[in-house]
Design an enzyme around this catalytic site. Structure first.
Site, PDB file in Angstrom:
ATOM      1  N   SER A 192       4.600  -0.874   3.067  1.00  0.00           N
ATOM      2  CA  SER A 192       3.838  -1.852   3.841  1.00  0.00           C
ATOM      3  C   SER A 192       4.101  -3.293   3.441  1.00  0.00           C
ATOM      4  CB  SER A 192       2.333  -1.553   3.744  1.00  0.00           C
ATOM      5  OG  SER A 192       2.044  -0.284   4.258  1.00  0.00           O
ATOM      6  N   SER A 193       5.351  -3.642   3.156  1.00  0.00           N
ATOM      7  CA  SER A 193       5.656  -5.036   2.842  1.00  0.00           C
ATOM      8  C   SER A 193       5.388  -5.930   4.047  1.00  0.00           C
ATOM      9  CB  SER A 193       7.121  -5.178   2.396  1.00  0.00           C
ATOM     10  OG  SER A 193       8.003  -4.686   3.391  1.00  0.00           O
ATOM     11  N   ASP A 240      -3.772   8.745  11.148  1.00  0.00           N
ATOM     12  CA  ASP A 240      -4.739   7.654  11.311  1.00  0.00           C
ATOM     13  C   ASP A 240      -4.905   7.286  12.784  1.00  0.00           C
ATOM     14  OD1 ASP A 240      -2.112   6.730  11.265  1.00  0.00           O
ATOM     15  OD2 ASP A 240      -2.604   4.825  10.321  1.00  0.00           O
ATOM     16  N   ARG A 257       0.842  -1.196   0.000  1.00  0.00           N
ATOM     17  CA  ARG A 257       0.000   0.000   0.000  1.00  0.00           C
ATOM     18  C   ARG A 257       0.876   1.244   0.000  1.00  0.00           C
ATOM     19  NH1 ARG A 257      -1.903  -3.403   3.637  1.00  0.00           N
ATOM     20  NH2 ARG A 257      -1.071  -2.337   5.472  1.00  0.00           N
ATOM     21  N   ASP A 274       5.479   4.601  18.126  1.00  0.00           N
ATOM     22  CA  ASP A 274       5.187   4.767  19.552  1.00  0.00           C
ATOM     23  C   ASP A 274       5.563   6.157  20.050  1.00  0.00           C
ATOM     24  OD1 ASP A 274       4.263   2.220  19.692  1.00  0.00           O
ATOM     25  OD2 ASP A 274       6.102   1.363  20.505  1.00  0.00           O
TER      26      ASP A 274
END
Length: 404
Positions: free
Chosen positions: A142-143, A50, A41, A187
């Protein structure tokens, strides 16, 4: 709700499927029972928002993870990869351990398996699997998430369970936490954003302890994104906040700051750029909505408008969120000079990749110019050219294939 499609495939007519089938037979002595695909993606716009409660605009790529699979009764998960860099891995389904310190490729597969296993409380079947990937590793495309999603889909099918696309997506998003990926894997950023929300909420007389996201704050105030941007400008100052200043605003002690707000890996942070980070989140959320409006209404100057929004997004990521780096900034500049109407970092930043919007008629010259100026000028970059520079269009979602 719709489930991932299951489609026939003429394996003999596809070089990639044929090579994967041959690799599977060579490894396990028989053809696979089915194949599963999950795409990479790219986020067109909407970086680091998000997990703050806002929408983003991702696009599935043609580049993907494709796996050949056969369920077994052995209770063993046997994994192999067509890329020899990624070593074989075998594990009993009751002895799964996901290493978060130095995660290997198979750990991401195990996340997807474990997510489905726990969702159904499964006494799961084992499986033989060979994985093939065309998504550049560590590129921000996004692998790893695609591998988790592919594994989740495989585990569902291998155990004859049914889930909707939405349910699968939710499970796979949650189970990435097994490997330490939460909220996009940022994080530190999450911690910073949570702090911004609390200071703003306190200033507006809200119960800041109950607000975990900047989006929650907007919802509670019941105002527009434009008003939130104005609120940030009125309430927060551009200079970094010290720990003491944050505590003073919230009326808490340093100990409470550490125990209630800061994450484990930000306990030693001494200053917080609350103004910059909040401005980025609210302005980026507004850009996403503006981007969608242009796509929906398709005005005559749509490409120009979309390109400008992408450019604004990169400037905000670079200056306000500070998640760019010199190489990404250089690449964005080169892409713009080579014919892109818009270009920005994508995939969280701090390295990764850029996504550029290029008119079709300029695509070939764009690729040639970027290749010459960015890649061929550097020996190390030139070695990555084949897998790092490519054109793509919106691809399909996760799919299960059965040989026709």
């Amino acid at each position: 709700m719709a489930t991932p499609p299951q489609e026939p495939v003429q394996v003999a007519e596809s070089e990639r499927f044929m090579k994967l089938k041959e690799a599977f037979i060579s490894k396990y002595g028989a053809p696979p029972a089915f194949y599963a695909r999950a795409p990479g993606r790219v986020n067109l716009i909407g970086e680091h928002i998000d997990y703050c409660g806002y929408s983003v605009l991702p696009m599935a790529l043609d580049q993907d993870i494709l796996a050949a699979v056969t369920p077994t009764k052995t209770k063993l998960i046997q994994l192999a990869n067509t890329n020899p860099v990624y070593l074989d891995y075998n594990v009993h389904i009751n002895k799964i351990h996901i290493d978060t310190a130095k995660p290997q490729w198979h750990n991401y597969f195990l996340c997807g398996f474990k997510g489905i296993q726990e969702h159904f409380n499964l006494i799961a079947n084992g499986m033989n699997c060979v994985v093939d990937g065309t998504i550049p590793a560590s590129s921000g495309l996004s692998s790893s998430s695609a591998l988790v999603c592919c594994a989740g889909l495989i585990t569902m099918v291998a155990n004859q369970k049914v889930l909707s696309k939405v349910e699968l997506a939710e499970i796979c998003a949650k189970c990435e936490r097994y490997i330490g990926t939460e909220g996009g894997g940022m994080d530190q950023s999450i911690s910073f954003l949570a702090e911004k929300g609390t200071v703003l909420a306190k200033a507006k007389g809200l119960e800041w302890q109950k607000l975990l996201k900047l989006g929650d704050l907007q919802t509670d105030l019941g105002v527009s994104l434009e008003t939130m941007i104005s609120t940030v400008e009125q309430v927060l100052h551009p200079e970094p906040y010290s720990r003491e200043e944050v505590c003073q605003h919230l009326g808490i002690s340093q100990e409470e700051l550490c125990s209630s707000i800061l994450s484990q890996n930000t306990q030693d942070v001494t200053s917080f750029k609350l103004y910059q980070r909040a401005i980025h989140v609210y302005s980026e959320a507004r850009r996403v909505l503006q981007f969608k409006t242009v796509c929906d209404e398709t005005p005559a100057n749509a490409l120009q408008l979309l390109g400008e929004l992408m450019n604004q997004s990169h400037v905000s990521c670079r200056d306000m969120y500070e998640c760019s780096c010199p190489e990404l900034d250089q690449l964005v500049d080169i892409c713009m000079q080579s014919g892109a109407v818009g270009s920005r970092l994508t995939g969280a930043g701090w390295g990764g990749c850029t996504v550029s919007m290029v008119p079709t008629k300029k695509l070939d010259s764009f690729l040639t110019k970027v290749q010459d100026v960015y890649y061929k000028a550097d020996i190390q970059k030139a070695a990555l050219l084949t897998q790092s520079l490519f054109a793509t269009q919106p691809g399909g979602g996760a799919t299960v294939y059965h040989e026709a």
